[in-house]
Design a protein around this motif. Structure first.
Motif, mmCIF file in Angstrom:
data_model
loop_
_atom_site.group_PDB
_atom_site.id
_atom_site.type_symbol
_atom_site.label_atom_id
_atom_site.label_comp_id
_atom_site.label_asym_id
_atom_site.label_seq_id
_atom_site.Cartn_x
_atom_site.Cartn_y
_atom_site.Cartn_z
ATOM 1 N N CYS A 181 -55.147 -80.160 -49.900
ATOM 2 C CA CYS A 181 -53.917 -80.756 -49.601
ATOM 3 C C CYS A 181 -54.101 -82.204 -49.679
ATOM 4 C CB CYS A 181 -53.422 -80.318 -48.086
ATOM 5 S SG CYS A 181 -51.922 -81.204 -47.336
ATOM 6 N N THR B 211 -54.738 -70.049 -52.785
ATOM 7 C CA THR B 211 -53.610 -69.319 -52.958
ATOM 8 C C THR B 211 -53.497 -68.657 -54.287
ATOM 9 O OG1 THR B 211 -51.075 -69.782 -52.699
ATOM 10 C CG2 THR B 211 -52.507 -71.411 -53.938
ATOM 11 N N HIS C 105 -47.485 -72.628 -46.360
ATOM 12 C CA HIS C 105 -47.915 -72.795 -44.856
ATOM 13 C C HIS C 105 -46.594 -73.646 -44.128
ATOM 14 C CE1 HIS C 105 -52.092 -71.578 -45.459
ATOM 15 N NE2 HIS C 105 -51.790 -72.177 -46.769
ATOM 16 N N CYS D 54 -49.515 -78.471 -42.058
ATOM 17 C CA CYS D 54 -50.826 -78.477 -42.684
ATOM 18 C C CYS D 54 -51.708 -77.764 -42.085
ATOM 19 C CB CYS D 54 -51.113 -80.139 -42.476
ATOM 20 S SG CYS D 54 -50.501 -80.844 -43.823
ATOM 21 N N VAL D 55 -52.603 -77.363 -42.755
ATOM 22 C CA VAL D 55 -53.733 -76.236 -42.379
ATOM 23 C C VAL D 55 -54.668 -77.334 -41.268
ATOM 24 C CG1 VAL D 55 -53.662 -74.830 -44.142
ATOM 25 C CG2 VAL D 55 -55.284 -77.045 -44.161
ATOM 26 N N PHE E 118 -57.715 -74.608 -48.740
ATOM 27 C CA PHE E 118 -57.122 -73.372 -48.751
ATOM 28 C C PHE E 118 -57.154 -72.668 -50.042
ATOM 29 C CE2 PHE E 118 -53.356 -75.908 -48.758
ATOM 30 C CZ PHE E 118 -52.683 -74.988 -49.677
ATOM 31 N N THR F 206 -49.466 -79.937 -51.544
ATOM 32 C CA THR F 206 -49.317 -79.857 -49.847
ATOM 33 C C THR F 206 -49.413 -78.528 -49.516
ATOM 34 O OG1 THR F 206 -47.188 -80.121 -49.746
ATOM 35 C CG2 THR F 206 -48.324 -82.087 -49.669
ATOM 36 N N CYS F 207 -49.779 -78.400 -48.256
ATOM 37 C CA CYS F 207 -49.963 -77.179 -47.503
ATOM 38 C C CYS F 207 -48.705 -76.341 -47.593
ATOM 39 C CB CYS F 207 -50.395 -77.173 -45.793
ATOM 40 S SG CYS F 207 -51.845 -77.849 -45.928
ATOM 41 N N THR F 208 -47.612 -77.243 -47.378
ATOM 42 C CA THR F 208 -46.195 -76.571 -47.236
ATOM 43 C C THR F 208 -45.757 -76.086 -48.657
ATOM 44 O OG1 THR F 208 -45.372 -78.699 -47.188
ATOM 45 C CG2 THR F 208 -45.515 -77.670 -45.120
#
Length: 196
Positions: free
Chosen positions: A85, A94, A153, A156-157, A92, A147-149
């Motif tokens: 991120c 995906t 997500h 944020c992780v 992470f 980014t995480c979103t």
């Protein structure tokens, strides 16, 4: 579209290669064969903060259609990307995929002239190499600052990262993890904590 010169392939490609053998397609315009299998990436594909690592598998779901001047490849390729991120620096994985529509021209055909204008790719005899097409396709698909979103997500992780507006109601006394290294470097010698 990349047209970087690549070494010619010798013999039949491995069963898990991104190099596809088109000899199984009947040389009749409109004749088609399907490629439904996994392939191993010979090198990582992506950008600095998001990539599918070298040695990972991608799933090919492709149709190869013989046309008068070469082979048309259509379908999709999916894999699992590693993401860092850009906001919280959390990591992470995906699932990612791209759709492909790529023309591979046979040498000596009129369509092969389009290689110089980046309009088509070139067959290597009866073989076609998907790797450059995937580098281009995923390169266009992946954001430069993921980014995480961006990938499902809700936040944020890394829970220590402040909210995007810079306000975080329960983080009083904590240092943003992105700046922790600087806080340690410039810590006040008379205290146990970095400057806030």
């Amino acid at each position: 579209m990349s047209t970087t010169s690549r070494p010619r392939h010798q013999g039949r490609p491995a069963a898990d290669s991104l190099v596809l053998d088109t000899r199984s397609i009947t040389r009749t315009p409109g004749a088609m064969t399907q490629v439904r299998r996994a392939a191993v990436l010979p090198s990582s594909i992506g950008v600095e903060l998001i990539r599918i690592p070298e040695g990972d598998e991608v799933d090919l779901d492709l149709d190869l259609t013989f046309v008068e001047e070469g082979v048309l490849v259509t379908g999709s390729v999916a894999g699992c990307a590693e993401v860092e991120c850009a906001r919280c620096l959390g990591e992470f994985t995906t699932e990612v995929s791209v759709d492909l529509t790529e023309m591979y021209a046979a040498e000596g055909t009129a369509a092969a002239a389009g290689v110089e204008q980046d309009e088509v790719r070139l067959l290597d005899g009866d073989l076609l190499d998907l790797e450059p097409a995937l580098v281009d396709a995923f390169g266009l698909e992946f954001p430069m600052s993921p980014t995480c979103t961006d990938y499902g997500h809700s936040g944020c992780v890394n829970p220590d990262t402040p909210a995007p507006d810079g306000v975080s109601g329960d983080t009083e006394g904590r240092i943003d993890p992105r700046w922790a290294g600087l806080a340690e470097k410039f810590a006040d010698p008379g205290t146990d904590e970095g400057a806030r």
